[in-house]
Enzyme design. Structure first.
Site, PDB file in Angstrom:
ATOM      1  N   LYS A  54       0.849  -1.204   0.000  1.00  0.00           N
ATOM      2  CA  LYS A  54       0.000   0.000   0.000  1.00  0.00           C
ATOM      3  C   LYS A  54       0.879   1.246   0.000  1.00  0.00           C
ATOM      4  O   LYS A  54       2.090   1.156   0.259  1.00  0.00           O
ATOM      5  CB  LYS A  54      -0.917  -0.026   1.213  1.00  0.00           C
ATOM      6  CG  LYS A  54      -0.189   0.038   2.550  1.00  0.00           C
ATOM      7  CD  LYS A  54      -1.147  -0.228   3.700  1.00  0.00           C
ATOM      8  CE  LYS A  54      -0.414  -0.167   5.034  1.00  0.00           C
ATOM      9  NZ  LYS A  54      -1.280  -0.614   6.138  1.00  0.00           N
ATOM     10  N   ARG A  62     -11.061   0.294  14.538  1.00  0.00           N
ATOM     11  CA  ARG A  62     -10.939   1.057  13.289  1.00  0.00           C
ATOM     12  C   ARG A  62     -11.884   0.407  12.292  1.00  0.00           C
ATOM     13  O   ARG A  62     -12.993   0.883  12.119  1.00  0.00           O
ATOM     14  CB  ARG A  62      -9.471   1.035  12.850  1.00  0.00           C
ATOM     15  CG  ARG A  62      -8.932   2.358  12.423  1.00  0.00           C
ATOM     16  CD  ARG A  62      -7.442   2.334  12.184  1.00  0.00           C
ATOM     17  NE  ARG A  62      -6.971   1.137  11.490  1.00  0.00           N
ATOM     18  CZ  ARG A  62      -5.737   0.950  11.083  1.00  0.00           C
ATOM     19  NH1 ARG A  62      -4.818   1.888  11.275  1.00  0.00           N
ATOM     20  NH2 ARG A  62      -5.379  -0.140  10.457  1.00  0.00           N
ATOM     21  N   TYR A  75      17.989  29.579   8.880  1.00  0.00           N
ATOM     22  CA  TYR A  75      16.810  30.364   9.272  1.00  0.00           C
ATOM     23  C   TYR A  75      16.617  30.352  10.785  1.00  0.00           C
ATOM     24  O   TYR A  75      16.749  29.307  11.432  1.00  0.00           O
ATOM     25  CB  TYR A  75      15.550  29.777   8.644  1.00  0.00           C
ATOM     26  CG  TYR A  75      15.416  30.040   7.161  1.00  0.00           C
ATOM     27  CD1 TYR A  75      15.346  31.342   6.665  1.00  0.00           C
ATOM     28  CD2 TYR A  75      15.331  28.980   6.263  1.00  0.00           C
ATOM     29  CE1 TYR A  75      15.200  31.570   5.306  1.00  0.00           C
ATOM     30  CE2 TYR A  75      15.179  29.196   4.911  1.00  0.00           C
ATOM     31  CZ  TYR A  75      15.118  30.502   4.432  1.00  0.00           C
ATOM     32  OH  TYR A  75      14.969  30.728   3.093  1.00  0.00           O
ATOM     33  N   MET A 110      13.943  24.302   2.755  1.00  0.00           N
ATOM     34  CA  MET A 110      13.205  23.592   1.700  1.00  0.00           C
ATOM     35  C   MET A 110      14.124  22.724   0.848  1.00  0.00           C
ATOM     36  O   MET A 110      13.790  21.584   0.520  1.00  0.00           O
ATOM     37  CB  MET A 110      12.456  24.590   0.810  1.00  0.00           C
ATOM     38  CG  MET A 110      11.619  23.914  -0.254  1.00  0.00           C
ATOM     39  SD  MET A 110      10.814  25.060  -1.364  1.00  0.00           S
ATOM     40  CE  MET A 110       9.532  25.717  -0.331  1.00  0.00           C
TER      41      MET A 110
HETATM   42  C1  LIG Z   1      -0.562  -1.707   6.727  1.00  0.00           C
HETATM   43  C2  LIG Z   1      -1.167  -2.967   7.156  1.00  0.00           C
HETATM   44  C3  LIG Z   1      -0.359  -4.070   7.455  1.00  0.00           C
HETATM   45  C4  LIG Z   1       1.156  -3.997   7.471  1.00  0.00           C
HETATM   46  O1  LIG Z   1       1.569  -3.387   8.681  1.00  0.00           O
HETATM   47  P1  LIG Z   1       3.118  -3.232   9.052  1.00  0.00           P
HETATM   48  O2  LIG Z   1       3.094  -2.630  10.403  1.00  0.00           O
HETATM   49  O3  LIG Z   1       3.691  -2.300   8.034  1.00  0.00           O
HETATM   50  O4  LIG Z   1       3.711  -4.576   8.978  1.00  0.00           O
HETATM   51  C5  LIG Z   1      -0.987  -5.260   7.759  1.00  0.00           C
HETATM   52  N1  LIG Z   1      -2.336  -5.358   7.778  1.00  0.00           N
HETATM   53  C6  LIG Z   1      -3.134  -4.311   7.522  1.00  0.00           C
HETATM   54  C7  LIG Z   1      -4.609  -4.483   7.587  1.00  0.00           C
HETATM   55  C8  LIG Z   1      -2.587  -3.081   7.212  1.00  0.00           C
HETATM   56  O5  LIG Z   1      -3.377  -2.051   6.943  1.00  0.00           O
END
Ligand SMILES: *Cc1c(COP(=O)(O)O)cnc(C)c1O
Length: 374
Positions: free
Chosen positions: A35, A130, A265, A313
């Site tokens: 993801k 969640r 800065y 930046m």
């Molecule tokens: C992002 C995610 C993972 C992976 O989590 P990590 O902490 O990066 O290993 C696993 N399961 C679900 C549902 C996630 O959203």
């Protein structure tokens, strides 16, 4: 000449980390979580390093399409499932497996016209609060799903809130186990932290070992990308993970300053002795956190030193005291692996910024050129 900054993705590191996760969960299949554009690495860039996984998990339908476009014919799982009815058409067309976490998604499935039944992952909210069905609603959701002609196999899923910390996974495991005991189907519970910390192959032999943790599929993300899920309790060295992203730049100017002179800065750093300051071609517009204070670790020519003054930046400023031979053109490693082989963990820089490695890798800016190395 292009601006001297570059990120490098290390395919060997990805392969090594995937193998390391497999060692922790030898009986499970592995979803490589890709993801957020493979945690900022780029799905297309990591693919060759992760094609040894059993499946790819993500949540954006456009990213699922990209995984299929790479020629991947194996499992792809949508971790948040469908957002609207027409997403299910894409699931049918691309053969995507998808999470079902709420009644609206069951309604969508019931309304979806398909002659290819879908494999779904029914998610329980076992305490994270969640996504997912409450434990007391889980079995009726399963029964409803099971009655739909649009549904093929149902797998069982939950997600831990505290696999990386002292609270651990026991409470959520108990809830999940009690509700699902006699339900058929494959199980998937564990992210990186649960896979590394709470399994037979992990390093915590003192933790209660429950085969359910890694039952059928594990879902590691961050460990695959070479960051320790429970830093600073454990480092990547402890977990035997390798960096998969290096952010490197060069020194473009050097300032010799005298005692009392300030840098950058806000003049919030003042030299306590005469110093050489290196100006580095990397700033917050490249994804280096502006919040990193004076003292954030950095490597110059592979030698560990520190940032001084504010991140701007396009530039940061570093103390060249420990690296007297350095000058314009010297290599600066913001995180990852230096040419000498010296390492600076992304987790250390993240801690300086008050965040986690995940956020830094995801925030690598589009303007940074990226090279893939074997
Ligand atoms: C992002 C995610 C993972 C992976 O989590 P990590 O902490 O990066 O290993 C696993 N399961 C679900 C549902 C996630 O959203």
């Amino acid at each position: 000449m292009p601006r001297p900054i570059q990120a490098t993705i290390h395919l060997q590191g990805l392969r090594h980390n995937l193998a390391r996760v497999r060692r922790a969960a030898p009986d499970a299949r592995v979803w490589a979580v890709v993801k957020a554009n493979a945690y900022g690495h780029g799905i297309e860039r990591v693919f060759d390093g992760l094609r040894g996984a059993d499946g790819f998990a993500l949540l954006d339908l456009a990213e699922a399409q990209r995984v299929r476009d790479l020629g991947w014919r194996g499992p792809v799982l949508l971790l948040e499932g469908a957002f609207e009815l027409r997403d299910l058409e894409l699931c049918s067309r691309l053969d995507l497996w998808h999470t079902v976490h709420c009644d609206a998604q069951i309604d969508m499935l019931a309304a979806h016209k398909t002659n290819v039944p879908h494999r779904v992952f029914l998610k329980m909210n076992s305490g994270m609060n969640r996504l997912g069905f409450a434990p007391e609603q889980y079995r009726s959701a399963w029964t409803r799903l099971n009655a739909l002609p649009q549904v093929d196999e149902i797998s069982l899923m939950t997600h831990f809130s505290d696999a990386d910390g002292p609270k651990g996974v026991a409470e959520q495991m108990a809830v999940f186990a009690a509700i699902t005991r006699d339900l058929p189907g494959e199980r998937t519970l564990s992210n990186s932290a649960a896979t590394l910390r709470h399994t037979h192959g992990g390093a915590h032999a003192d933790q209660p070992l429950d085969p359910l943790v890694t039952s059928d599929w594990v879902r590691p993300g961050i460990a695959v990308y070479g960051s320790a899920p429970d830093f600073p309790e454990h480092s990547v060295a402890h977990w035997e993970l390798q960096p998969t992203m290096t952010l490197a730049a060069k020194i473009i100017a050097v300032q010799a300053i005298s005692t009392g002179a300030t840098v950058g800065y806000g003049s919030n750093f003042a030299a306590e002795r005469p110093m050489r300051i290196g100006v580095v071609a990397c700033g917050y517009a490249d994804g280096y956190p502006r919040i990193c204070p004076t003292g954030t670790p950095v490597l110059v020519d592979g030698v560990r030193t520190r940032t001084v003054g504010r991140v701007s930046m396009d530039m940061i400023t570093v103390d060249l005291g420990p690296v007297p031979q350095s000058g314009p053109g010297s290599e600066v490693t913001l995180w990852g692996r230096a040419a000498s082989g010296a390492l600076l963990g992304i987790d250390e820089v993240a801690r300086s910024a008050g965040t986690v490695g995940y956020e830094l890798m995801c925030a690598l800016a589009p303007r940074v050129p990226v090279e893939v190395a074997d």
